[in-house]
Design an enzyme around this catalytic site. Structure first.
Site, PDB file in Angstrom:
ATOM      1  CD  GLU A   1       2.998   5.642  -5.609  1.00 33.53           C
ATOM      2  OE1 GLU A   1       2.671   4.746  -6.398  1.00 33.53           O
ATOM      3  OE2 GLU A   1       3.091   5.466  -4.377  1.00 33.53           O
TER       4      GLU A   1
ATOM      5  N   GLY B   1       2.360   1.991   5.247  1.00 37.54           N
ATOM      6  CA  GLY B   1       3.441   1.050   5.512  1.00 37.54           C
ATOM      7  C   GLY B   1       4.365   1.512   6.614  1.00 37.54           C
TER       8      GLY B   1
ATOM      9  CB  CYS C   1       2.808  -0.529  -6.565  1.00 35.01           C
ATOM     10  SG  CYS C   1       2.980  -2.267  -7.018  1.00 35.01           S
TER      11      CYS C   1
ATOM     12  N   GLY D   1       0.814  -1.211   0.000  1.00 36.76           N
ATOM     13  CA  GLY D   1       0.000   0.000   0.000  1.00 36.76           C
ATOM     14  C   GLY D   1       0.845   1.257   0.000  1.00 36.76           C
ATOM     15  CB  SER D   2      -0.039   4.684   0.988  1.00 37.92           C
ATOM     16  OG  SER D   2      -0.388   4.553   2.353  1.00 37.92           O
TER      17      SER D   2
ATOM     18  CD  GLU E   1       4.484  -3.116  -3.453  1.00 36.01           C
ATOM     19  OE1 GLU E   1       4.404  -1.881  -3.642  1.00 36.01           O
ATOM     20  OE2 GLU E   1       3.625  -3.918  -3.828  1.00 36.01           O
TER      21      GLU E   1
END
Length: 496
Positions: A364, A221, A276, A216-217, A240
């Site tokens: 991102e 995380g 992702c 996820g984000s 991740e």
């Protein structure tokens, strides 16, 4: 009692709600997992493979039902979601086969010598694993995705946290998995589910949990990573998270600019930009009108993005504003679907000089948004690459001849800061294979040496134990001389 509400992205209406797990319920699920840990660890790889195969069959047997439920909550479309059900089932069977093959056990035997006792080294399961799946792949990276499959394959029970973006689906998947595992003879507690944000926090803090898998984000995380590191007994978190995945054009690639522009647009808008591995930045030689070409390709493609959640849609729009505030200019924009959780697809352009520490251009923007950054010369290009955060993937775009003089140096340069390098092949999507590496330097992942996809994913859920002068009968089955599991072993330096 609090609930997690599910919404339909297509129109923003409520699809349903599920009661959140209480602290007592979380504790009970973890206790069952901890109780099951010995049985799951001592089961043979073939037995675990049968468990995973049963779950895979349950998915395919209910594929149509699951795809429709997932589409209600994600708006990703029946074609993609039906395919993703098949992928999730195939992943479960793949990890089952990796578990049987056995190299993940790392069995190594050193016979006794005049100066050293007999030593046997073998990997052992960590214990119950908490799994936090992703919003964008409700099956492949959901509660029965890569993390769950790889953990069960090595003998670790799993307690998954239902994702709020598809909580109804998470509950249904858990029901199917629990029934399939029980029918296949797996111990009670091999798989469990909790619901709710507070339940997720309690899960990571529960003493019975031995490791965490997250997709996820960065914000999510890192929050779990901090929680795990504040425990009395610290546990590993394999998060991740993803960052800007750069694509770098060589000077020669300008000769096929239109193809490059179309490929870049297709990749960063695929799945409404909610992958992702989406390439979020194209580094291009200055003076070639690359940004304008990408803008034209976006307008021609005319994507109509629908986002997974209202929050993701709002974050994408706010991200564009941050990028413009950081020195980018808007080149082209196409409108989102309009109804429900939609977002515009946007191409921006920025100079390489804008890539400085702390700039939002280095972060991102999750959604159908990408930035074209022009560089003046190879030194300027390398400085720009060096300014970027570690990423999951990086792409080299060449002249297509197979002999581009800049390609070799760029491949080597990107390999220092990404987990996967592609050449003339857009990085969107991840294959579950033996050689796959789906990870990357911090902050793309919390553990750069690990992968969340592929055969090596099993290595996250084990730790090595060395047995010194231990009688053969007391060793784990994989380490015994008769090798009942028939796994690869290195004996006195020789692979057998």
């Amino acid at each position: 009692m609090s609930t997690t509400v599910s919404y339909r992205p297509a129109d923003g209406q409520v699809a349903g709600a599920v009661e959140d797990s209480t602290p007592e319920q979380v504790a009970a699920v973890v206790t069952r997992a901890a109780t099951a840990a010995t049985a799951t660890a001592t089961a043979s790889p073939a037995e675990r493979a049968a468990w995973l195969g049963a779950v895979a069959t349950a998915l395919t047997d209910h594929a149509e039902e699951l795809a429709r439920l997932a589409d209600t909550e994600t708006g990703l479309g029946l074609v993609r979601l039906t395919g993703e059900v098949a992928r999730a089932a195939a992943q479960l069977r793949f990890y089952a086969s990796v578990g049987i093959e056995g190299s993940w056990l790392g069995v190594t035997v050193d016979g006794a010598t005049d100066t050293s006792p007999r030593l046997v080294r073998v990997n052992q399961p960590l214990g119950p694993v908490a799994v936090f799946g992703a919003s964008n792949f409700p099956f492949a990276f959901g509660v029965l995705g890569n993390d769950t499959a790889s953990a069960l394959a090595v003998g670790c029970p799993v307690v998954a946290k239902a994702h709020p973006a598809h909580v109804l689906l998470s509950v249904r998947l858990a029901e199917l998995a629990s029934d399939a595992l029980a029918a296949a003879g797996a111990p009670d507690g091999a798989f469990g589910l909790v619901v709710g944000m507070d339940a997720g926090t309690a899960l990571v803090c529960a003493p019975g949990i031995s490791a965490v898998g997250f997709t996820g984000s960065q914000a999510g995380g890192l929050a779990l990573w901090r929680l795990a590191n504040e425990r009395d007994i610290v546990i590993p978190v394999y998060a991740e998270m993803g960052t800007v995945n750069p694509a770098v054009m060589t000077a020669g690639a300008r000769g096929r600019l239109e193809d490059v522009a179309r490929g870049f647009v297709g990749s960063f808008t695929l799945g409404s930009g909610q992958f992702c591995t989406k390439p979020g930045m194209l580094l291009a030689p200055a003076g070639g009108d690359v940004a304008d070409a990408v803008g034209r390709a976006l307008v021609e493609a005319a994507p109509s993005p629908v986002m997974l959640t209202e929050r993701i849609a709002a974050s994408a729009a706010a991200g564009v504003e941050r990028l413009v505030g950081a020195g980018a200019r808007e080149v082209a924009r196409t409108s989102g679907a309009g109804a429900g959780w939609s977002a515009d697809a946007v191409v921006l352009a920025a100079p390489a000089s804008a890539l400085h520490p702390g700039s939002p251009l280095l972060e991102e923007c999750f959604g159908p948004v990408a930035v074209v950054v022009e560089y003046d010369d190879p030194a300027d290009r390398d400085r720009a690459i060096g300014a970027l955060q570690g990423s999951l993937a990086g792409t080299v775009v060449t002249d297509g001849s197979g002999a581009d003089p800049e390609a070799g140096a760029l491949v080597a340069r990107l390999a220092r800061q990404v987990g996967r390098v592609t050449v003339d092949d857009w990085p969107t999507g991840v294959a579950w294979t033996w050689a796959q590496q789906h990870g990357g330097p911090w902050p793309a992942t919390s553990a750069p040496a690990a992968t969340s996809v592929g055969a090596a994913a099993l290595g996250r859920w084990v730790r090595p134990v060395c047995f010194q002068s231990v009688p053969d009968a007391l060793l784990p089955p994989a380490a015994r001389e008769d090798n009942p599991w028939r796994v690869p072993r290195r004996v006195d330096g020789e692979l057998r």
